[in-house]
Design an enzyme around this catalytic site. Structure first.
Site, short mmCIF file in Angstrom:
data_model
loop_
_atom_site.label_atom_id
_atom_site.label_comp_id
_atom_site.label_asym_id
_atom_site.label_seq_id
_atom_site.Cartn_x
_atom_site.Cartn_y
_atom_site.Cartn_z
N THR A 65 12.35 -33.29 31.24
CA THR A 65 13.13 -33.21 32.30
C THR A 65 13.77 -31.92 32.37
O THR A 65 14.46 -31.37 31.53
CB THR A 65 14.23 -34.37 32.32
OG1 THR A 65 13.42 -35.49 31.90
CG2 THR A 65 14.97 -34.27 33.47
N SER B 284 20.41 -32.49 21.34
CA SER B 284 20.42 -32.56 22.65
C SER B 284 20.86 -31.89 23.55
O SER B 284 21.90 -31.13 23.27
CB SER B 284 20.56 -34.10 23.09
OG SER B 284 22.22 -34.37 23.23
N LYS B 285 20.70 -31.88 24.90
CA LYS B 285 21.53 -30.89 25.76
C LYS B 285 22.96 -31.59 25.99
O LYS B 285 23.64 -30.58 26.20
CB LYS B 285 20.75 -30.86 27.14
CG LYS B 285 19.24 -30.41 27.22
CD LYS B 285 18.41 -30.71 28.23
CE LYS B 285 16.88 -30.24 28.07
NZ LYS B 285 16.25 -31.11 29.09
N GLN B 286 23.16 -32.77 26.09
CA GLN B 286 24.08 -33.43 26.07
C GLN B 286 25.09 -32.88 25.05
O GLN B 286 26.55 -32.73 25.09
CB GLN B 286 24.30 -35.03 26.15
CG GLN B 286 23.63 -35.43 27.55
CD GLN B 286 22.13 -35.40 27.49
OE1 GLN B 286 21.46 -34.85 26.49
NE2 GLN B 286 21.36 -35.81 28.66
N LEU C 29 24.81 -30.09 23.35
CA LEU C 29 25.17 -28.59 23.37
C LEU C 29 24.29 -28.19 22.41
O LEU C 29 24.70 -27.11 21.85
CB LEU C 29 26.62 -28.44 23.32
CG LEU C 29 27.72 -28.86 24.25
CD1 LEU C 29 28.88 -28.33 24.15
CD2 LEU C 29 27.15 -28.61 25.73
#
Length: 303
Positions: free
Chosen positions: A11, A229-231, A233
């Site tokens: 994504t 994860s991107k969440q 960072l």
């Protein structure tokens, strides 16, 4: 090439990180070792989550690590007609229903309780479409290539959303339709998606689609015990060759492939040639997650 068709399907909500690299690398090696195709699909069905330029960054990162895909990139945007046709088939079978409920209304419950199964509770409100987990294929079983026999009753997971109230398509339906349309035979992805497989198997069964083989990979955790994860960072993968080389070597080690130390600073192409020739899923330890200490090393990129 063989009949093997694998894929990497990120994504574009941000740049790839080390956890993404593990999934991309494993799926790439599995396909190449089998003499098959490795496809790239950008799952951009949620525009609010996809900042401009993120997809281009992902393409550059994959190329920097030598992970070259076969054929054109598949983009999920613009696939509405295929998704709508699938949803209509589910509706005609009584497997999909409209739902007016909000997450706030059932926040104290572990799963959505199916309040709208027999009629919309609040007519006039925006509607999502959900899959009836109590109908169709039950229980769902499959043989994961790493974690062995899996058995789930989808009712215990709840009625997943197929189309959102804002008219955007949800992941579960889109991924099943696109995997089938692209002829995907093997799905290699993180352990965090293992419990998504029962819904996807229900959809495949209801729509008469072929079931791919599944290989779920251990997750890489940060020093706080959270999934990279991107969440959380996680730092973006570098694109500079001097940073790519040792990081690729670390990724192979994280996948338990035991790459020789002499390859640690070798060009990506040389490391991948070795890795394809020696790829062995049986080497991977069947753990849901990797220890934080190993992830600390992996998440700290060379200066």
């Amino acid at each position: 090439m063989t009949g093997y068709r694998g894929r990497f399907a990120p994504t574009p909500s941000g740049a790839l990180h080390f956890g993404s690299l593990i999934a991309a690398l494993a799926s790439f090696l599995d396909a190449r070792r089998a003499g098959g195709h490795w496809l790239l699909r950008i799952e951009d069905i949620d525009p609010p989550r996809c900042p401009p330029g993120a997809a281009d960054t992902i393409l550059r990162q994959l190329e920097a690590f030598g992970l070259h895909w076969d054929g054109p990139v598949r983009w999920q945007h613009g696939r509405d007609e295929a998704y709508e046709a699938a949803l209509e088939r589910l509706r005609s079978q009584g497997l999909a229903y409209p739902c007016s409920c909000s997450r706030k209304q059932w926040r104290d419950l572990p799963i959505y309780p199916g309040w709208c199964r027999h009629g919309v509770r609040e007519p006039g409100k925006p509607l999502a479409w959900r899959l009836r987990s109590d109908k169709g294929l039950r229980p769902v079983t499959w043989q994961d290539r790493l974690f062995g026999t899996q058995r789930f009753d989808p009712v215990e997971l709840g009625d997943v959303v197929l189309k959102r109230k804002d008219e955007l398509w949800a992941y579960q339906l889109a991924v099943v339709i696109d995997d089938a349309d692209q002829g995907i035979t093997d799905v290699v992805r993180g352990f965090d998606l293992l419990d998504n497989t029962p819904w996807q198997r229900q959809l495949q069964h209801a729509l008469g689609l072929t079931e791919p083989r599944y290989l779920h990979l251990p997750l890489v955790m940060n020093r706080d015990g959270q999934k990279l994860s991107k969440q959380n960072l996680a730092p973006a993968l570098p694109e500079e060759e001097r940073a790519v080389r040792p990081l690729l070597h670390r990724a192979l080690a994280m996948l338990d492939q035991a790459p020789p130390e002499t390859l640690a600073l070798a060009p990506a192409a040389e490391q991948l040639d070795w890795a394809i020739a020696h790829w062995d899923v049986d080497r991977i330890r069947p753990e849901a997650a990797r220890p934080a200490a190993a992830a600390d090393m992996a998440a700290t990129y060379p200066p």
